[in-house]
Design an enzyme around this catalytic site. Structure first.
Site, PDB file in Angstrom:
ATOM      1  N   CYS A  34     -49.478   5.289  -0.881  1.00 48.98           N
ATOM      2  CA  CYS A  34     -48.848   6.364  -0.107  1.00 48.98           C
ATOM      3  C   CYS A  34     -48.057   5.836   1.082  1.00 48.98           C
ATOM      4  O   CYS A  34     -47.023   6.393   1.458  1.00 48.98           O
ATOM      5  CB  CYS A  34     -49.909   7.326   0.407  1.00 48.98           C
ATOM      6  N   ASP A  94     -53.206  12.315   2.397  1.00 49.85           N
ATOM      7  CA  ASP A  94     -53.681  13.674   2.650  1.00 49.85           C
ATOM      8  C   ASP A  94     -54.069  13.961   4.092  1.00 49.85           C
ATOM      9  O   ASP A  94     -53.853  15.063   4.590  1.00 49.85           O
ATOM     10  CB  ASP A  94     -54.893  13.959   1.760  1.00 49.85           C
ATOM     11  N   GLU A 126     -63.799  15.957  -1.629  1.00 50.01           N
ATOM     12  CA  GLU A 126     -63.106  16.641  -2.714  1.00 50.01           C
ATOM     13  C   GLU A 126     -63.830  16.354  -4.024  1.00 50.01           C
ATOM     14  O   GLU A 126     -64.354  15.257  -4.237  1.00 50.01           O
ATOM     15  CB  GLU A 126     -61.664  16.146  -2.818  1.00 50.01           C
ATOM     16  N   SER A 129     -59.192  18.500  -4.443  1.00 55.03           N
ATOM     17  CA  SER A 129     -57.892  17.840  -4.401  1.00 55.03           C
ATOM     18  C   SER A 129     -56.808  18.856  -4.717  1.00 55.03           C
ATOM     19  O   SER A 129     -57.034  19.857  -5.410  1.00 55.03           O
ATOM     20  CB  SER A 129     -57.857  16.719  -5.446  1.00 55.03           C
TER      21      SER A 129
END
Length: 577
Positions: free
Chosen positions: A67, A141, A462, A488
């Site tokens: 990411c 996230d 999650e 998620s």
């Protein structure tokens, strides 16, 4: 442009032609600050640099997850812009936890905790060193909400710019994402694919740098940053591997110095109406349920009173008009090809579903920033509001004797909104995964995973490994799942999370037993057990189970401080006693 800025102050630079330096000037001016100046010279700052505004650059870059990989080059371009325009960039790092890597393990408990650490560490660096403005560079996230929370808390001129989305992979003639990887594990467990096929998919599902390709949590929150007004329009959808990603960082830095010049701050932008805009975007696009948790937390930092009822109210009036994975067809890079998030915002604005007068980091209102109406996008991707995929938005808040404070479900492209069946109760995610692996979950069951809330886990993990396994085993349409944990953005199906109060504080979910009938009715916003509330409460008090042990350190500290998911799971003195 008018002769005053959007909050009524005269436009133009301060009298001396320089940028305001409300924080950095205190740190470096006068004989008593000579030691500070000496330290800064050792970092390469010249005497002339010490007269410039100090621009803090919080960068979540690291090598833990794909990411963040573009952020090194994005940051370099931003620094060059700040120097060229007369500021002094001061880059510092903060953490990132990879949900995709930690998913399905005890380590996933660290994910939500990292949001608070990102916010706290960014705040402390900005305060400690007298930085006048914040350029927040993040991905994944928790980086996005954590950085925005710090910006709201500090209320110094600030802007967010994204690390960029991943492109989709290709497998068997189909485009694939990390969602397909998790669902493939469930398919493998029931003999649907071979181990060789599972491994082959794993070599192409994540083809390069960027955040997970669908409208999962990171891309949802990047889109929210645009809708809130805290990122420049078009920022969210640019793929990490495109040159435009680097240019976006440079543009964000330029915009930030303009914000510093006109003293436009996050709390001028983060109004109640701005949060309604973000909720409407999530509802229209089918974004991650994590947006509920993160927007509540951000509103708390901004001093805005936002509740779960606001999410339900706005979602009821907002049609679902975008087809994005996991429920739909398209990825974030596909959205970029047709104009990005502004295409959706313009369609909602034209339908009267957004507050167009909200301010943005462009220094203009959302309406003016969006500009002329773009060409109509393909209808299989973005529908007109009078011909939506669904008449109501993709977020619903359920209540009932299992969730008196509320629970959250995503209905994007859902075919099933009602379910009634026997509870299959698990106090640990690992036990639910084992039951799935042993084929002990049957059509009609309601899988219950509890003691995984903010305090119970601790850390509210999650449960994508569980939800994806259900889908991969072909049970996605015949079962349901409820949990005091979270999901998620890649989760799909009738999966209800954020059940509050959580089991660890005696919530009714702690009183469920195997075989109890559970009824879910999304249209009626109902989550009920076939028991009266007093019996559930008595059972919850008598249950012998409890929260999982937490290792000493950050997780135990979080458990002591964290509040209810219904209020964003924020850490403060207002947390659980």
């Amino acid at each position: 442009m008018s002769e005053t800025d959007p909050v009524g102050r005269p436009l133009g630079p301060p009298h001396d032609g320089e940028y305001p330096r409300p924080e950095s000037a205190r740190m470096v001016t006068g004989p008593q600050r000579a030691p500070a100046r000496a330290m800064l010279r050792a970092t390469g700052a010249s005497d002339s640099d010490l007269g410039k505004p100090f621009v803090g650059i919080a960068n979540t870059w690291n090598e833990a997850t794909p990411c963040q990989y573009a952020l090194k080059e994005v940051c370099a371009a931003a620094k060059a812009s700040i120097l060229r325009l007369g500021g002094l960039p001061r880059e510092f790092g903060t953490i990132t936890v990879s949900d995709g890597i930690a998913m399905g393990t005890e380590e996933m408990r660290t994910s939500l905790v990292s949001r608070e650490i990102i916010a706290d560490s960014t705040e402390l660096m900005m305060r400690a060193h007298g930085y006048d403005a914040l350029l927040a560079l993040g991905a994944c996230d928790k980086g996005i909400p954590g950085l925005l929370m710090a910006a709201a808390r500090l209320d110094r001129p600030a802007i967010f710019s994204y690390g960029g989305t991943m492109l989709a992979g290709a497998f068997g003639g189909q485009r694939v994402t990390i969602q397909d990887m998790f669902e493939a594990v469930g398919a493998y467990e029931v003999g649907g694919i071979s181990l060789a096929e599972l491994e082959a998919l794993g070599h192409v599902a994540c083809p390069g740098a960027g955040t997970c390709a669908g409208l999962f949590t990171a891309n949802t929150m990047a889109a929210c940053a645009e809708a809130l007004g805290m990122a420049l329009l078009g920022d969210a959808s640019i793929p990490a591997v495109r040159p435009a990603r680097i240019a976006a960082g440079a543009r964000a830095a330029e915009a930030l110095l303009h914000l510093l010049r006109i003293d436009l701050r996050p709390r001028h932008i983060l109004t109640f109406e701005a949060f309604e805009n973000a909720i409407a975007l999530v509802a229209a696009m089918g974004g991650s349920t994590n947006a509920v948790l993160h927007l509540l937390a951000l509103a708390s930092e901004a001093g805005v009173h936002l509740t779960l009822d606001d999410f339900d109210r706005v979602s009821r009036r907002t049609p679902e008009i975008v087809s994005m994975k996991p429920g739909g067809l398209h990825t974030m890079s596909d959205l970029h090809e047709i104009g990005g998030v502004p295409v959706v915002l313009r369609r909602l604005l034209d339908a009267g579903l957004l507050h167009g007068e909200c301010l943005t980091v462009s220094g203009e209102t959302l309406r003016r920033s969006l500009g002329p109406r773009p060409a109509a996008p393909p209808e299989e991707f973005v529908r007109p509001v009078d011909r939506p995929f669904r008449a109501n938005g993709a977020i619903a808040i359920l209540r009932g004797n299992l969730a008196p404070e509320g629970a959250v479900v995503k209905t994007a492209h859902a075919t099933k909104l009602h379910h009634e069946g026997p509870a299959r109760v698990f106090d640990r995610e690992e036990d639910a995964l084992r039951a799935l692996g042993e084929r002990r979950i049957l059509p009609g069951d309601v899988v219950v995973v509890r003691y995984v809330g903010p305090r119970g886990a601790p850390g509210m993990p999650e449960l994508l490994a569980v939800t994806a396994a259900l889908v991969g085993q072909g049970l996605g349409e015949t079962t349901a799942l409820i949990t005091d944990g979270r999901f998620s953005g890649a989760t799909r199906g009738l999966m209800i999370g954020h059940v509050a109060p959580e089991a660890a504080v005696g919530g009714p979910i702690a009183g469920l037993r195997d075989g109890d009938t559970v009824r879910i009715d999304v249209d009626a916003r109902c989550l009920e057990a076939g028991l009266d509330a007093s019996e559930l409460a008595e059972r919850a008090r008598a249950t012998p189970t409890g929260p999982a042990p937490a290792p000493p350190g950050a997780l135990e500290k979080y458990r002591r401080l964290v509040g209810s998911a219904a209020a964003g799971a924020v850490c403060s003195s207002g947390g659980f006693p």
